[in-house]
Design a protein around this motif. Structure first.
Motif, mmCIF file in Angstrom:
data_model
loop_
_atom_site.group_PDB
_atom_site.id
_atom_site.type_symbol
_atom_site.label_atom_id
_atom_site.label_comp_id
_atom_site.label_asym_id
_atom_site.label_seq_id
_atom_site.Cartn_x
_atom_site.Cartn_y
_atom_site.Cartn_z
ATOM 1 N N GLU A 154 0.832 -1.202 0.000
ATOM 2 C CA GLU A 154 0.000 0.000 0.000
ATOM 3 C C GLU A 154 0.869 1.256 0.000
ATOM 4 O O GLU A 154 0.595 2.215 -0.732
ATOM 5 C CB GLU A 154 -0.942 -0.006 1.202
ATOM 6 C CG GLU A 154 -1.986 -1.111 1.151
ATOM 7 C CD GLU A 154 -2.982 -1.018 2.288
ATOM 8 O OE1 GLU A 154 -3.033 0.037 2.954
ATOM 9 O OE2 GLU A 154 -3.721 -1.992 2.515
ATOM 10 N N ARG A 162 2.461 1.639 -3.430
ATOM 11 C CA ARG A 162 1.532 2.184 -4.419
ATOM 12 C C ARG A 162 1.362 3.692 -4.230
ATOM 13 O O ARG A 162 1.359 4.450 -5.207
ATOM 14 C CB ARG A 162 0.173 1.493 -4.292
ATOM 15 C CG ARG A 162 -0.859 2.040 -5.275
ATOM 16 C CD ARG A 162 -2.243 1.428 -5.021
ATOM 17 N NE ARG A 162 -3.209 1.877 -6.011
ATOM 18 C CZ ARG A 162 -3.921 2.998 -5.911
ATOM 19 N NH1 ARG A 162 -3.751 3.805 -4.864
ATOM 20 N NH2 ARG A 162 -4.786 3.335 -6.854
ATOM 21 N N SER A 194 -8.083 1.778 -14.906
ATOM 22 C CA SER A 194 -9.450 1.703 -14.393
ATOM 23 C C SER A 194 -10.254 0.603 -15.076
ATOM 24 O O SER A 194 -11.227 0.098 -14.501
ATOM 25 C CB SER A 194 -10.154 3.054 -14.582
ATOM 26 O OG SER A 194 -9.483 4.069 -13.866
ATOM 27 N N LYS A 206 -8.168 -3.151 -14.004
ATOM 28 C CA LYS A 206 -8.281 -3.629 -12.622
ATOM 29 C C LYS A 206 -9.558 -4.442 -12.384
ATOM 30 O O LYS A 206 -9.488 -5.532 -11.779
ATOM 31 C CB LYS A 206 -8.203 -2.446 -11.653
ATOM 32 C CG LYS A 206 -8.160 -2.883 -10.191
ATOM 33 C CD LYS A 206 -8.149 -1.687 -9.240
ATOM 34 C CE LYS A 206 -6.824 -0.966 -9.262
ATOM 35 N NZ LYS A 206 -6.771 0.095 -8.218
ATOM 36 N N ALA A 234 -9.663 -8.297 -11.169
ATOM 37 C CA ALA A 234 -10.373 -8.654 -9.940
ATOM 38 C C ALA A 234 -11.381 -9.766 -10.201
ATOM 39 O O ALA A 234 -11.539 -10.688 -9.392
ATOM 40 C CB ALA A 234 -11.075 -7.421 -9.377
ATOM 41 N N GLN A 284 -11.971 5.689 -1.252
ATOM 42 C CA GLN A 284 -11.085 5.478 -2.401
ATOM 43 C C GLN A 284 -9.964 4.510 -2.046
ATOM 44 O O GLN A 284 -9.636 3.600 -2.826
ATOM 45 C CB GLN A 284 -10.508 6.815 -2.866
ATOM 46 C CG GLN A 284 -9.657 6.701 -4.133
ATOM 47 C CD GLN A 284 -9.166 8.044 -4.613
ATOM 48 O OE1 GLN A 284 -9.458 9.088 -4.034
ATOM 49 N NE2 GLN A 284 -8.391 8.040 -5.692
ATOM 50 N N GLN A 285 -9.387 4.668 -0.863
ATOM 51 C CA GLN A 285 -8.321 3.771 -0.426
ATOM 52 C C GLN A 285 -8.830 2.335 -0.318
ATOM 53 O O GLN A 285 -8.145 1.381 -0.718
ATOM 54 C CB GLN A 285 -7.781 4.245 0.930
ATOM 55 C CG GLN A 285 -6.776 3.326 1.587
ATOM 56 C CD GLN A 285 -5.411 3.368 0.926
ATOM 57 O OE1 GLN A 285 -5.174 4.195 0.046
ATOM 58 N NE2 GLN A 285 -4.516 2.493 1.352
ATOM 59 N N GLU A 332 -9.794 1.021 -4.081
ATOM 60 C CA GLU A 332 -8.663 0.973 -5.011
ATOM 61 C C GLU A 332 -7.502 0.128 -4.496
ATOM 62 O O GLU A 332 -6.757 -0.435 -5.297
ATOM 63 C CB GLU A 332 -8.159 2.386 -5.295
ATOM 64 C CG GLU A 332 -9.091 3.222 -6.143
ATOM 65 C CD GLU A 332 -8.473 4.531 -6.595
ATOM 66 O OE1 GLU A 332 -9.085 5.236 -7.410
ATOM 67 O OE2 GLU A 332 -7.356 4.863 -6.133
ATOM 68 N N VAL A 333 -7.340 0.038 -3.170
ATOM 69 C CA VAL A 333 -6.139 -0.603 -2.622
ATOM 70 C C VAL A 333 -6.467 -1.819 -1.772
ATOM 71 O O VAL A 333 -6.012 -2.928 -2.052
ATOM 72 C CB VAL A 333 -5.323 0.419 -1.786
ATOM 73 C CG1 VAL A 333 -4.046 -0.235 -1.253
ATOM 74 C CG2 VAL A 333 -4.986 1.644 -2.612
ATOM 75 N N GLU A 334 -7.281 -1.617 -0.728
ATOM 76 C CA GLU A 334 -7.537 -2.727 0.193
ATOM 77 C C GLU A 334 -8.313 -3.848 -0.493
ATOM 78 O O GLU A 334 -7.992 -5.027 -0.349
ATOM 79 C CB GLU A 334 -8.305 -2.218 1.419
ATOM 80 C CG GLU A 334 -8.472 -3.275 2.495
ATOM 81 C CD GLU A 334 -9.087 -2.724 3.764
ATOM 82 O OE1 GLU A 334 -9.458 -3.523 4.645
ATOM 83 O OE2 GLU A 334 -9.194 -1.485 3.884
ATOM 84 N N PRO A 390 -8.969 -4.183 -4.189
ATOM 85 C CA PRO A 390 -8.724 -3.509 -5.481
ATOM 86 C C PRO A 390 -9.676 -3.962 -6.582
ATOM 87 O O PRO A 390 -9.354 -4.797 -7.415
ATOM 88 C CB PRO A 390 -7.275 -3.893 -5.804
ATOM 89 C CG PRO A 390 -7.053 -5.183 -5.090
ATOM 90 C CD PRO A 390 -7.882 -5.117 -3.837
ATOM 91 N N ASN A 393 -11.168 1.730 -10.023
ATOM 92 C CA ASN A 393 -10.593 3.043 -9.754
ATOM 93 C C ASN A 393 -11.673 4.114 -9.737
ATOM 94 O O ASN A 393 -12.700 3.987 -10.410
ATOM 95 C CB ASN A 393 -9.558 3.418 -10.821
ATOM 96 C CG ASN A 393 -8.207 2.769 -10.576
ATOM 97 O OD1 ASN A 393 -7.957 2.220 -9.506
ATOM 98 N ND2 ASN A 393 -7.342 2.826 -11.562
#
Length: 705
Positions: free
Chosen positions: A7, A10, A46, A49, A53, A113-114, A117-119, A121, A124
């Motif tokens: 994280e 990134r 965007s 991803k 996923a 957003q975190q 997009e990250v935790e 994913p 976007n």
């Protein structure tokens, strides 16, 4: 080696790349060169991803051809998280309340957003405003699977939103049906806006079905709402929580206000948080409400008027030259066009595309090289075993133009797709980043051009303790011989007896021996010579009788009188498409001039296509701020503001200062859109006739008491 925090890695990579890639161009085609490399790469990511996923979850992101995925058939959904952001902000009674609420929205948006997009994913962020956020999302075909995934997210995200807002934000989710393009964002925003103002406590999911129908389902129950107990009433600030009847506000609202004041004290030379300091010499303030209407850009409508290549570009391309240099192919092309010459015109293009769409009639081998002349990096093929076999290639384009299975691709629609812009995630990101940057540039110009000489305030200390004052509270003080009566000050520290004027000093005056002093010098002289004879609490209206009197004034330490500067405006609400700011009423002409000049500078190529609506409300400084903000919203809510009209061009008749019409942006429609798009055949660069436009509107009102 130490383990790598993915994280943190990134975050550092984004910070590093965004600054550099924002300075480079993301597309090689000349007309598209306003899309930055950052917006382009972010747009590509965007889309990638959600596909990755979907694969990671063990589901199919697209159809299969044999054992291989056919990624040309990949689809995406849009996940929206919505709330009534404007209503949340407007509930504030003072600028500190409102700015604190804006900060909460920013914090909540950052955490969401975190998480997405990250935790987890899944996609976007591609659009954000005061009412929520939209993310790309796995385009799984099964609605039940998609709803289950949204429910898993809701369990994680909703407690964060409710916790940070102390249950004042009531979130809901929207989910589009799977689509090939991002054009569904306009429909999703419209659905979100309709839900945002409804009274709701539970968290629901509104999912788009076929034919634009929507289905709502419950994701999470709402929080328990408690009625005021005996001796309590409802807080007038949040209109939500209970408070002791004797208190002015609940503990949450009080803490928010104090927190915002503490932040202001560390950056006092920036914009003020006090309405009294914003008011002009006549005690008037003006609220400017600015709103960009991007709906026709996000739906792709206006993009169908912006060329991605011109007919001249195509005519001079290396691929067409290669066809024309081949005697046999040149003869075939002339036979196809019959009476038409091969020229850089719409008629020539449509004639060729009509022949290509007649596939698989005679001479199938000639169609791929002919179709390839319209592209630089794509090669259609006449071989059935290849991925870009021309029937599949054309069917792929058909689905991108219109996903309705019954739609039949036409030569004119195909010409529009080839020669005009498409709503890619990169371009959509570029659009709303540009409007967000516009507001920032405008405020910067206002600061430097309208307020080059910033107004001053006075900091002072009293010689002795002032009975009854409390830190963070404002008081209206009376000073002999200073006119008009009543100067507003804020107690910074009741132990050290630090005070600061939070009033517009320009209106104050004092006369001494035939000399007249105005503004800062008048206030400083009056304070040092006469002291303070009365203190009135601004919040309660209570007079602090033990603090001072005409016979026993509060003395000022003359050695502790200093001045400092500030910007006399407050940005109360902001998003990439919306801004509300409070200014001195007498400075509005210069502020509007800066707004118009910057708009003409930044958006000259899209005059009549990118509406910026402006509302101006003038009022006395004591006009209730929450009512002023609500009126600012309503003044721009007239239905006609969203409609297009046929008007003669009001901008430069020649299209540019050099007298040339821009070859890419210069085309304007003469008729309203059909199914959210303009036909390429209906575009004209002729400025001597009425054009179909969406102009920005200006409305104003002077509010009484």
């Amino acid at each position: 080696a130490e383990p790598c925090d993915i994280e943190a890695l990134r975050e550092k990579a984004v910070q590093l790349l965004k600054s550099g890639l924002s300075q480079a161009l993301g597309e090689t085609r000349l007309p598209a060169n306003d899309v930055t490399l950052w917006a382009q790469s972010h747009g590509v990511a965007s889309l990638y991803k959600p596909v990755l996923a979907t694969l990671a979850m063990g589901m199919d992101p697209c159809l299969k051809t044999g054992d291989q995925y056919n990624y040309d058939t990949a689809k995406w959904r849009l996940l929206g998280l919505g709330w009534n952001g404007p209503g949340f902000i407007q509930r504030g009674r003072k600028p500190a309340d409102i700015l604190g609420r804006q900060k909460i929205l920013n914090i909540v948006a950052g955490k969401i957003q975190q998480m997405i997009e990250v935790e987890f994913p899944l996609g976007n962020l591609i659009y954000q405003d005061l009412k929520g956020l939209f993310f790309t999302f796995p385009g799984v075909a099964d609605d039940a699977e998609a709803a289950s995934l949204a429910r898993e997210l809701a369990v994680k995200i909703v407690p964060i939103i409710r916790g940070d807002s102390k249950d004042e934000l009531w979130p809901f989710f929207t989910l589009s049906r799977p689509c090939r393009t991002m054009m569904m964002i306009a429909r999703e925003i419209q659905a979100r806006d309709g839900l945002a103002t409804l009274p709701r406590v539970a968290t629901n999911l509104s999912m788009e079905k076929l034919a634009s129908n929507r289905e709502e389902s419950l994701l999470l129950e709402g929080p328990i709402l408690k009625a005021p107990a005996a001796g309590q009433d409802v807080c007038p600030v949040c209109s939500f929580r209970s408070k002791p009847a004797a208190d002015e506000s609940c503990s949450v609202c009080r803490e928010r206000r104090q927190s915002r004041q503490s932040k202001w004290q560390t950056e006092r030379e920036d914009q003020t948080i006090w309405v009294d300091e914003v008011a002009d010499a006549s005690n008037r303030v003006a609220l400017l409400t600015l709103r960009f209407d991007l709906s026709r850009w996000l739906s792709g409508e206006w993009l169908t008027t912006v060329f991605s290549q011109t007919y001249e570009d195509w005519y001079k391309s290396a691929r067409l030259k290669k066809v024309l240099k081949n005697a046999q192919q040149a003869r075939k092309l002339n036979n196809i066009l019959k009476s038409l010459a091969v020229e850089p015109t719409f008629e020539t293009v449509v004639g060729i595309l009509d022949f290509i769409l007649a596939y698989p009639d005679t001479d199938p081998s000639f169609r791929p090289p002919l179709l390839n002349t319209f592209f630089k990096d794509v090669d259609a093929s006449d071989k059935p075993e290849e991925a870009n076999y021309i029937p599949r290639f054309l069917d792929n384009l058909r689905e991108k133009i219109n996903e309705d299975p019954s739609y039949v691709l036409t030569a004119e629609d195909l010409a529009g797709f080839i020669f005009t812009q498409n709503p890619s995630p990169g371009r959509l990101t570029r659009i709303w980043e540009e409007t967000e940057g516009f507001f920032q540039r405008w405020l910067s110009r206002v600061s430097s051009s309208v307020f080059p000489n910033k107004p001053q305030r006075v900091s002072f200390k009293t010689c002795s303790a002032v009975a009854g004052v409390r830190a963070g509270r404002t008081y209206r003080i009376a000073i002999p011989n200073l006119a008009p009566d009543g100067l507003v000050v804020c107690c910074l520290d009741d132990n050290r007896q630090d005070f600061l004027t939070v009033d517009s000093l320009e209106k104050f005056r004092i006369e001494r021996g035939g000399a007249r002093f105005q503004g800062l010098s008048a206030v400083q002289q009056a304070l040092s010579e006469s002291g303070i004879v009365s203190w009135l609490d601004e919040e309660t209206g209570e007079c602090l009788r033990q603090a001072a009197s005409p016979t026993s004034p509060t003395k000022i330490d003359r050695n502790q009188l200093t001045d400092e500067s500030y910007f006399p405006y407050i940005v109360l609400a902001s998003s990439p498409v919306f801004c509300q700011a409070l200014f001195p009423a007498d400075r509005i002409p210069g502020i509007l001039r800066q707004l118009l000049e910057l708009y003409d500078e930044r958006f000259a190529k899209v005059q009549g296509k990118l509406p910026l609506h402006v509302g101006l409300l003038g009022a006395k400084r004591k006009y209730p701020l929450y009512a002023l903000l609500d009126a600012g919203q309503q003044i721009l809510d007239h239905p006609s503001f969203r409609k297009g009209v046929s008007l003669s061009p009001w901008w430069n008749k020649n299209g540019s200062a050099e007298g040339k019409v821009d070859p890419f942006y210069g085309g304007y429609p003469t008729n309203p859109p059909v199914n959210d798009k303009h036909n390429i055949s209906g575009l004209t660069s002729n400025r001597s006739q009425p054009l179909w436009t969406t102009p920005g509107y200006f409305d104003f009102d002077l509010l009484g008491s």
